[in-house]
Design a protein around this motif. Structure first.
Motif, PDB file in Angstrom:
ATOM      1  N   ARG A  42      -5.649  -2.107  -5.731  1.00  0.00           N
ATOM      2  CA  ARG A  42      -5.047  -0.818  -5.426  1.00  0.00           C
ATOM      3  C   ARG A  42      -5.983  -0.001  -6.142  1.00  0.00           C
ATOM      4  NH1 ARG A  42       0.039   0.567  -3.316  1.00  0.00           N
ATOM      5  NH2 ARG A  42      -1.202   2.498  -2.956  1.00  0.00           N
ATOM      6  N   ASN A  43      -6.593   1.266  -5.777  1.00  0.00           N
ATOM      7  CA  ASN A  43      -7.063   2.232  -6.605  1.00  0.00           C
ATOM      8  C   ASN A  43      -5.885   3.524  -6.978  1.00  0.00           C
ATOM      9  OD1 ASN A  43      -9.382   1.140  -6.072  1.00  0.00           O
ATOM     10  ND2 ASN A  43     -10.384   2.962  -4.828  1.00  0.00           N
ATOM     11  N   HIS A  44      -4.591   3.519  -6.335  1.00  0.00           N
ATOM     12  CA  HIS A  44      -3.818   4.154  -6.693  1.00  0.00           C
ATOM     13  C   HIS A  44      -2.614   3.386  -7.089  1.00  0.00           C
ATOM     14  CE1 HIS A  44      -0.459   7.416  -6.248  1.00  0.00           C
ATOM     15  NE2 HIS A  44       0.173   6.797  -5.572  1.00  0.00           N
ATOM     16  N   ILE A  45      -1.807   3.982  -8.174  1.00  0.00           N
ATOM     17  CA  ILE A  45      -0.881   3.400  -8.781  1.00  0.00           C
ATOM     18  C   ILE A  45       0.438   4.059  -8.295  1.00  0.00           C
ATOM     19  CG2 ILE A  45       0.278   2.524 -10.832  1.00  0.00           C
ATOM     20  CD1 ILE A  45      -2.534   2.842 -12.515  1.00  0.00           C
ATOM     21  N   PRO A  46       1.252   3.360  -7.427  1.00  0.00           N
ATOM     22  CA  PRO A  46       2.347   4.091  -7.087  1.00  0.00           C
ATOM     23  C   PRO A  46       3.307   4.412  -8.052  1.00  0.00           C
ATOM     24  CG  PRO A  46       1.766   2.240  -5.619  1.00  0.00           C
ATOM     25  CD  PRO A  46       1.067   1.934  -6.677  1.00  0.00           C
ATOM     26  N   LYS A  47       4.014   5.813  -7.763  1.00  0.00           N
ATOM     27  CA  LYS A  47       4.744   6.344  -8.777  1.00  0.00           C
ATOM     28  C   LYS A  47       6.347   5.566  -8.364  1.00  0.00           C
ATOM     29  CE  LYS A  47       6.464  10.259 -11.296  1.00  0.00           C
ATOM     30  NZ  LYS A  47       6.478  11.508 -11.543  1.00  0.00           N
ATOM     31  N   ILE A  48       7.122   5.261  -9.429  1.00  0.00           N
ATOM     32  CA  ILE A  48       8.435   4.823  -9.165  1.00  0.00           C
ATOM     33  C   ILE A  48       9.174   6.266  -9.509  1.00  0.00           C
ATOM     34  CG2 ILE A  48       8.643   3.672 -11.461  1.00  0.00           C
ATOM     35  CD1 ILE A  48      10.842   2.816  -8.162  1.00  0.00           C
ATOM     36  N   GLU A  49       9.782   6.917  -8.663  1.00  0.00           N
ATOM     37  CA  GLU A  49      10.441   8.133  -9.010  1.00  0.00           C
ATOM     38  C   GLU A  49      11.783   7.912  -9.750  1.00  0.00           C
ATOM     39  OE1 GLU A  49       8.816  11.040  -8.824  1.00  0.00           O
ATOM     40  OE2 GLU A  49       7.130  10.633  -7.471  1.00  0.00           O
ATOM     41  N   SER A  50      12.261   9.082 -10.189  1.00  0.00           N
ATOM     42  CA  SER A  50      13.636   8.954 -10.884  1.00  0.00           C
ATOM     43  C   SER A  50      14.869   8.985  -9.729  1.00  0.00           C
ATOM     44  CB  SER A  50      13.974  10.296 -11.658  1.00  0.00           C
ATOM     45  OG  SER A  50      13.064  10.271 -12.576  1.00  0.00           O
ATOM     46  N   PRO A  51      15.859   8.175  -9.878  1.00  0.00           N
ATOM     47  CA  PRO A  51      16.775   7.978  -8.803  1.00  0.00           C
ATOM     48  C   PRO A  51      17.330   9.255  -8.532  1.00  0.00           C
ATOM     49  CG  PRO A  51      17.243   6.742 -10.468  1.00  0.00           C
ATOM     50  CD  PRO A  51      16.096   7.423 -11.106  1.00  0.00           C
ATOM     51  N   GLY A  88       0.670  -1.242   0.068  1.00  0.00           N
ATOM     52  CA  GLY A  88       0.162   0.062   0.082  1.00  0.00           C
ATOM     53  C   GLY A  88       0.902   1.485   0.081  1.00  0.00           C
ATOM     54  N   VAL A  89       2.003   1.070  -0.535  1.00  0.00           N
ATOM     55  CA  VAL A  89       2.953   2.446  -0.260  1.00  0.00           C
ATOM     56  C   VAL A  89       2.482   3.337  -1.237  1.00  0.00           C
ATOM     57  CG1 VAL A  89       5.011   1.156   0.607  1.00  0.00           C
ATOM     58  CG2 VAL A  89       4.891   1.880  -1.761  1.00  0.00           C
ATOM     59  N   TYR A  90       2.780   4.691  -1.347  1.00  0.00           N
ATOM     60  CA  TYR A  90       2.422   5.886  -2.182  1.00  0.00           C
ATOM     61  C   TYR A  90       3.192   5.871  -3.405  1.00  0.00           C
ATOM     62  CZ  TYR A  90       0.554  10.229  -3.731  1.00  0.00           C
ATOM     63  OH  TYR A  90      -0.119  11.075  -4.498  1.00  0.00           O
ATOM     64  N   SER A  91       4.568   5.877  -2.912  1.00  0.00           N
ATOM     65  CA  SER A  91       5.668   6.059  -3.984  1.00  0.00           C
ATOM     66  C   SER A  91       7.091   5.540  -3.618  1.00  0.00           C
ATOM     67  CB  SER A  91       5.826   7.766  -4.176  1.00  0.00           C
ATOM     68  OG  SER A  91       6.448   8.334  -3.274  1.00  0.00           O
ATOM     69  N   ILE A  92       7.909   5.218  -4.362  1.00  0.00           N
ATOM     70  CA  ILE A  92       8.933   4.631  -4.540  1.00  0.00           C
ATOM     71  C   ILE A  92      10.103   5.296  -4.940  1.00  0.00           C
ATOM     72  CG2 ILE A  92      10.365   2.296  -4.445  1.00  0.00           C
ATOM     73  CD1 ILE A  92       7.688   0.922  -4.924  1.00  0.00           C
TER      74      ILE A  92
END
Length: 248
Positions: free
Chosen positions: A141-150, A100-104
């Motif tokens: 999930r209803n939210h797709i977590p975003k993988i941010e740029s390094p 359930g995390v929001y972003s990575i």
């Protein structure tokens, strides 16, 4: 029941046009007209829908009803993960999405033994986002977590200001743990939690000192030393459990 995402509000579209999803519906799942699916729109609202037409390029549906189930956590968990070796980030991204995390955000610490090379960054991020997308569908999930740029460690320190609180896990910390720390907090007042997990080589004392001086709480995950991919999942799962409790 299978779940799919659209990029528009439900009132603006009655079609699934993502080609991978269209192929999955028609060729893999072999769904037909009148079959039911779940559709999540750009507002992260969930709907029960019925397929009314399937073509080569799209799947048309009609909305039966909105589904009023609270699937997302009341607190945004933003994980800052030290870049691990090999394909470990694939597993981390998948499991954190299920939790359930929001972003990575991948972070390059001093002791990282691997890095995401600039010329391969776009390809790597796209691959991880596909893994996250599939995990979001599977885990409802209803939210797709975003993988941010390094980001670099210096960029991470600046990023801390965007979160309500920040936590870093350090193998040399022996006293302060998540249970005691959360007991001192009112999670209903917290919008976002930054969770920092080091790479295989760990976080240097200098990095810990800088994080702590910028308001980051240094905690332990217990007397046992966890692999970086295990630590990220365990920490996020504990925080998610606490976040679930504030909604009940």
């Amino acid at each position: 029941m299978d779940r799919f995402f659209i990029r528009q509000e439900i009132s603006q579209s009655t079609f699934i046009e993502n080609q991978e999803d269209v192929k999955h519906i028609s060729k893999v799942l072999r769904l037909r007209v009148n079959d039911k699916i779940e559709v999540v729109d750009s507002n992260e609202k969930e709907y029960l829908c019925e397929i009314i037409a399937i073509s080569k390029d799209s799947v048309e549906y009609k909305v039966i009803e909105e589904v009023a189930i609270k699937r997302e956590l009341g607190v945004q968990i933003k994980v800052y993960q030290g870049v691990p070796k090999g394909q470990k980030l694939d597993l981390i991204a998948q499991k954190l999405t299920e939790i359930g995390v929001y972003s990575i955000t991948p972070v390059e610490f001093k002791r990282c033994v691997s890095s995401i090379k600039e010329e391969k960054e776009d390809k790597k991020i796209a691959r991880l986002q596909r893994i996250i997308y599939e995990a979001a569908k599977q885990s409802k999930r209803n939210h797709i977590p975003k993988i941010e740029s390094p980001m670099t460690f210096k960029e991470l320190v600046k990023e801390l200001k965007s979160n309500t609180i920040n936590i870093v896990f350090y193998e040399c910390e022996e006293e302060n743990n998540l249970k005691s720390y959360f007991a001192s907090l009112d999670l209903s007042d917290i919008e976002s939690i930054g969770v920092i997990v080091g790479p295989e080589g760990g976080i240097t004392p200098e990095e810990i000192e800088l994080l702590e001086s910028n308001g980051c709480k240094v905690l332990t995950l217990g007397a046992r030393i966890l692999r970086t991919e295990t630590a990220a999942v365990v920490a996020s799962a504990i925080i998610a459990y606490e976040a679930e409790n504030i909604q009940t």
